[in-house]
Design an enzyme around this catalytic site. Structure first.
Site, PDB file in Angstrom:
ATOM      1  N   LYS A 204      52.803  25.839  45.559  1.00 38.51           N
ATOM      2  CA  LYS A 204      51.566  25.397  45.950  1.00 38.51           C
ATOM      3  C   LYS A 204      50.474  25.488  45.239  1.00 38.51           C
ATOM      4  O   LYS A 204      50.032  26.312  44.527  1.00 38.51           O
ATOM      5  CB  LYS A 204      51.166  26.322  47.057  1.00 38.51           C
ATOM      6  N   GLU A 278      49.604  38.202  38.961  1.00 39.29           N
ATOM      7  CA  GLU A 278      48.563  38.005  37.797  1.00 39.29           C
ATOM      8  C   GLU A 278      47.333  37.822  38.314  1.00 39.29           C
ATOM      9  O   GLU A 278      46.646  36.691  38.891  1.00 39.29           O
ATOM     10  CB  GLU A 278      48.850  36.843  36.723  1.00 39.29           C
ATOM     11  N   CYS A 312      40.746  34.553  33.740  1.00 39.17           N
ATOM     12  CA  CYS A 312      40.936  35.685  34.082  1.00 39.17           C
ATOM     13  C   CYS A 312      40.737  36.751  33.018  1.00 39.17           C
ATOM     14  O   CYS A 312      40.563  37.849  33.107  1.00 39.17           O
ATOM     15  CB  CYS A 312      42.544  36.060  34.768  1.00 39.17           C
ATOM     16  N   GLU A 409      34.600  41.351  38.664  1.00 38.23           N
ATOM     17  CA  GLU A 409      34.810  39.986  38.102  1.00 38.23           C
ATOM     18  C   GLU A 409      33.874  38.856  38.440  1.00 38.23           C
ATOM     19  O   GLU A 409      33.546  38.603  39.615  1.00 38.23           O
ATOM     20  CB  GLU A 409      36.157  39.586  38.462  1.00 38.23           C
TER      21      GLU A 409
HETATM   22  P1  NAI Z   1      42.339  32.924  45.775  1.00 37.24           P
HETATM   23  O1  NAI Z   1      43.044  34.192  45.246  1.00 37.24           O
HETATM   24  O2  NAI Z   1      41.772  32.979  47.111  1.00 37.24           O
HETATM   25  O3  NAI Z   1      43.176  31.588  45.380  1.00 37.24           O
HETATM   26  C1  NAI Z   1      44.190  31.606  44.596  1.00 37.24           C
HETATM   27  C2  NAI Z   1      45.340  30.755  45.225  1.00 37.24           C
HETATM   28  O4  NAI Z   1      45.729  31.749  46.123  1.00 37.24           O
HETATM   29  C3  NAI Z   1      45.139  29.619  46.052  1.00 37.24           C
HETATM   30  O5  NAI Z   1      46.083  28.605  45.733  1.00 37.24           O
HETATM   31  C4  NAI Z   1      44.789  29.681  47.349  1.00 37.24           C
HETATM   32  O6  NAI Z   1      44.985  28.955  48.284  1.00 37.24           O
HETATM   33  C5  NAI Z   1      46.001  31.093  47.528  1.00 37.24           C
HETATM   34  N1  NAI Z   1      45.749  31.624  48.683  1.00 37.24           N
HETATM   35  C6  NAI Z   1      44.720  32.243  49.362  1.00 37.24           C
HETATM   36  N2  NAI Z   1      44.607  33.014  50.305  1.00 37.24           N
HETATM   37  C7  NAI Z   1      46.002  33.282  50.417  1.00 37.24           C
HETATM   38  C8  NAI Z   1      47.060  34.184  51.240  1.00 37.24           C
HETATM   39  N3  NAI Z   1      46.592  34.821  52.176  1.00 37.24           N
HETATM   40  N4  NAI Z   1      48.360  34.225  50.665  1.00 37.24           N
HETATM   41  C9  NAI Z   1      48.861  33.257  49.822  1.00 37.24           C
HETATM   42  N5  NAI Z   1      47.920  32.518  49.105  1.00 37.24           N
HETATM   43  C10 NAI Z   1      46.706  32.429  49.123  1.00 37.24           C
HETATM   44  O7  NAI Z   1      41.006  32.759  44.820  1.00 37.24           O
HETATM   45  P2  NAI Z   1      39.592  32.257  45.050  1.00 37.24           P
HETATM   46  O8  NAI Z   1      39.126  32.458  46.521  1.00 37.24           O
HETATM   47  O9  NAI Z   1      40.004  30.723  44.679  1.00 37.24           O
HETATM   48  O10 NAI Z   1      38.747  32.714  43.921  1.00 37.24           O
HETATM   49  C11 NAI Z   1      38.119  33.895  44.332  1.00 37.24           C
HETATM   50  C12 NAI Z   1      38.021  34.937  43.055  1.00 37.24           C
HETATM   51  O11 NAI Z   1      39.304  34.942  42.510  1.00 37.24           O
HETATM   52  C13 NAI Z   1      37.335  34.244  41.674  1.00 37.24           C
HETATM   53  O12 NAI Z   1      35.801  34.142  41.858  1.00 37.24           O
HETATM   54  C14 NAI Z   1      37.849  34.984  40.587  1.00 37.24           C
HETATM   55  O13 NAI Z   1      37.338  36.107  40.574  1.00 37.24           O
HETATM   56  C15 NAI Z   1      39.310  35.346  41.079  1.00 37.24           C
HETATM   57  N6  NAI Z   1      40.235  34.264  40.451  1.00 37.24           N
HETATM   58  C16 NAI Z   1      41.058  34.738  39.496  1.00 37.24           C
HETATM   59  C17 NAI Z   1      41.998  33.820  38.974  1.00 37.24           C
HETATM   60  C18 NAI Z   1      43.062  34.382  37.983  1.00 37.24           C
HETATM   61  O14 NAI Z   1      43.298  33.511  37.255  1.00 37.24           O
HETATM   62  N7  NAI Z   1      43.345  35.570  38.017  1.00 37.24           N
HETATM   63  C19 NAI Z   1      42.096  32.444  39.395  1.00 37.24           C
HETATM   64  C20 NAI Z   1      41.184  32.229  40.269  1.00 37.24           C
HETATM   65  C21 NAI Z   1      40.213  32.936  41.110  1.00 37.24           C
END
Ligand code: NAI
Ligand code: MG
Length: 500
Positions: A204, A278, A312, A409
């Site tokens: 996804k 991650e 990240c 972060e």
């Molecule tokens: P998020 O963790 O909500 O999104 C990442 C992925 O998880 C997306 O594909 C989203 O649709 C999916 N997702 C969301 N809720 C889920 C659930 N309950 N079960 C399974 N999948 C789910 O991150 P978001 O809201 O886009 O960003 C928020 C913060 O997260 C950012 O400000 C940043 O600090 C951090 N982040 C860290 C990343 C990394 O590379 N480690 C990448 C993106 C965000």
């Protein structure tokens, strides 16, 4: 009076130099949008076919640099997820796990070659959909994605060398959920090791950046991969949760926020699903007084402003040894002033658009918090486009270890600068974080590098460089940055079970 004269002359030459610097700029060099084809609407790629979503719902993906709609993509619900998992199961049992490894490898090589062939188009779409500068999509994201496919294709028929004296078996169906900061690269990073080792995949994309993964689905279709081996679906958190909770998924690979990582961990507790997470980071980038300062400043700039700080492993906490702090901060400010912020499609652009309005709001919230905490803010004086989501490169000085901007972060182009006197002090401060994904050390002494890397609790530590990636090196974190490793030999073990 000769002394005064000298002073005036120096002042004058300074003024002239400044004038010269600020009046000089590059002509625009935009990459052409017409070299990319984006359909007005995308369905779900399930079982080798483009299928309409069961709920018949679609949502828009925009270009964050101008807020214009690029396309609309399907919202997969639990019925669609179930369909995708069943297709993946069927492909796994019927052909993929039985296929001789060297045959599987050929498919993965084919995908790698096709990513290379379509590199220009993929780079343009990545930049349009996510806001990152074309220079990065072109020189980093797309080539590194192709390299991941090449690298893991190479391992497919050599697993007995990767795990000597052990027999390996694939895990089955892998559910993979990726974020918006490196959309194509994260897809490659997850799909390549999974299918090379004989698993099948339901992946996804993130809601704001689905387009390059959908292009990858087109490549996979063209590469004639058996139907159902790779299924690519779109949707938001609920779609992700449906993958995580599906009983017939054997492995979950997730990259994203620590909050969602925790939800996933709770959801799989008590099941036999394997998981790799991650998550976030707050990397310490440490400059010692004996470091090559100009090189270090360039590394800090790359560490925090690369990809708008949507990384990240971004070097978002800078620790500078007190004796060189003034010099480093002055040089950082000078360098920030020369960074070009603007049209992501322009080949001269250093800093593109923030990925979404909500991420921009998060960044702005932290900038406000930093000021309220008493830190001193500095931002470059560049002008910003009127439409779209933008943030000037920003830094904070006078930051305390306990400040939220030093602990949490921000995921944007915002650097927190702290100082230190001794090795022990900086190790303690660097390790004083809920995260432990990456770190950087800048020093002239090899022995100091080894001392630091041994004592710092971070999965990846760069020495006299930053943000360097290679498919052959494992990547992953300590503490709230997650667990499991992706990339390299370690990345293989996340997709196989070892038998005697
Ligand atoms: P998020 O963790 O909500 O999104 C990442 C992925 O998880 C997306 O594909 C989203 O649709 C999916 N997702 C969301 N809720 C889920 C659930 N309950 N079960 C399974 N999948 C789910 O991150 P978001 O809201 O886009 O960003 C928020 C913060 O997260 C950012 O400000 C940043 O600090 C951090 N982040 C860290 C990343 C990394 O590379 N480690 C990448 C993106 C965000
Ligand atoms: Mg978008």
């Amino acid at each position: 009076m000769p002394v005064t004269k000298k002073k005036t002359a120096a002042k004058k030459s300074n003024t002239i130099k400044l004038k010269f610097d600020t009046s000089w700029s590059y002509d625009p060099a935009p990459e052409s949008k017409s070299a990319a084809t984006i359909k007005p609407r995308y369905d779900l790629f399930i079982n080798g076919e483009w299928q309409k979503p069961a709920g018949n719902k679609y949502f828009a993906t925009i270009n964050p640099a101008n807020e214009e709609k690029l396309s609309e993509v399907a919202e997969a619900n639990t019925a669609d997820v179930d369909k995708a998992v069943r297709a993946a199961r069927n492909a796994y049992e019927k052909y993929w796990k039985k296929m001789p490894a060297k045959e599987r490898a050929k498919y993965v090589f084919r995908i790698a070659r096709m990513v290379q062939e379509k590199a220009r188009e993929l780079a343009i779409i990545e930049t349009l959909d996510g806001g990152k500068p074309i220079r990065e999509s072109r020189d980093f994201d797309v080539p590194t994605a192709a390299n991941h496919f090449f690298y893991y294709a190479g391992w497919a028929d050599k697993l007995e060398y990767a795990f000597p004296n052990r027999r390996t078996e694939p895990l089955g169906v892998a559910g993979q959920i990726i974020p918006w900061n490196f959309p194509l690269l994260m897809a490659a990073w997850k799909i390549a090791p999974a299918i090379s080792t004989g698993n099948t995949v339901v992946l996804k994309t993130a809601e704001t950046t689905p387009l390059t993964a959908l292009k990858l689905a087109e490549i996979i279709e063209e590469a004639d991969l058996p139907p159902g081996v790779v299924n690519i679906i779109t949707g938001a958190g609920e779609t992700g949760a449906a993958i995580v909770n599906h009983p017939d998924v054997n492995k979950i690979a997730f990259t994203g926020s620590t909050d969602v990582g925790k939800i996933i961990q709770r959801a799989v507790a008590g099941t036999d699903k394997k998981v790799t997470l991650e998550l976030g980071g707050k990397a310490a980038n440490i400059i010692f007084e004996d470091a090559p300062i100009d090189q270090a400043v360039e590394g800090v700039i790359n560490g925090i402003y690369f990809n708008q700080g949507h990384v990240c492993c971004a070097g978002s906490r800078l620790y500078v040894q007190e004796s060189v702090a003034k010099q480093v901060i002055r040089k950082l400010k000078d360098r920030m002033e020369s960074l070009i912020v603007g049209d992501p499609l322009d080949k001269n652009t250093d800093i593109g658009a923030i990925n979404s309005r909500s991420q921009l709001e998060t960044i702005q919230k932290y900038v406000k918090i930093g000021k309220q905490e008493g830190a001193e803010m500095y931002e470059s004086s560049c002008s910003l486009p009127r439409k779209g989501f933008w943030c000037r490169p920003t830094l904070f000085t006078n930051v305390a270890q306990s400040n939220r901007i030093a602990q949490e972060e921000i995921f944007g182009p915002v650097l927190s600068i702290l100082t230190f006197r001794t090795d022990d002090e900086v190790i303690e401060k660097a390790n004083n974080s809920p995260y432990g994904l990456s770190a950087g050390v800048w020093t002239d002494k090899g022995s100091k590098i080894f001392n630091m890397t041994k004592r710092m609790r971070a999965g990846v530590i760069w020495a006299n460089t930053f943000n360097k990636f290679d498919p052959s090196s494992p990547f992953g974190g300590y503490k709230e940055s997650g667990f499991g490793r992706e990339g390299g030999l370690h990345g293989l073990s996340a997709y196989v079970s070892l038998k005697v």
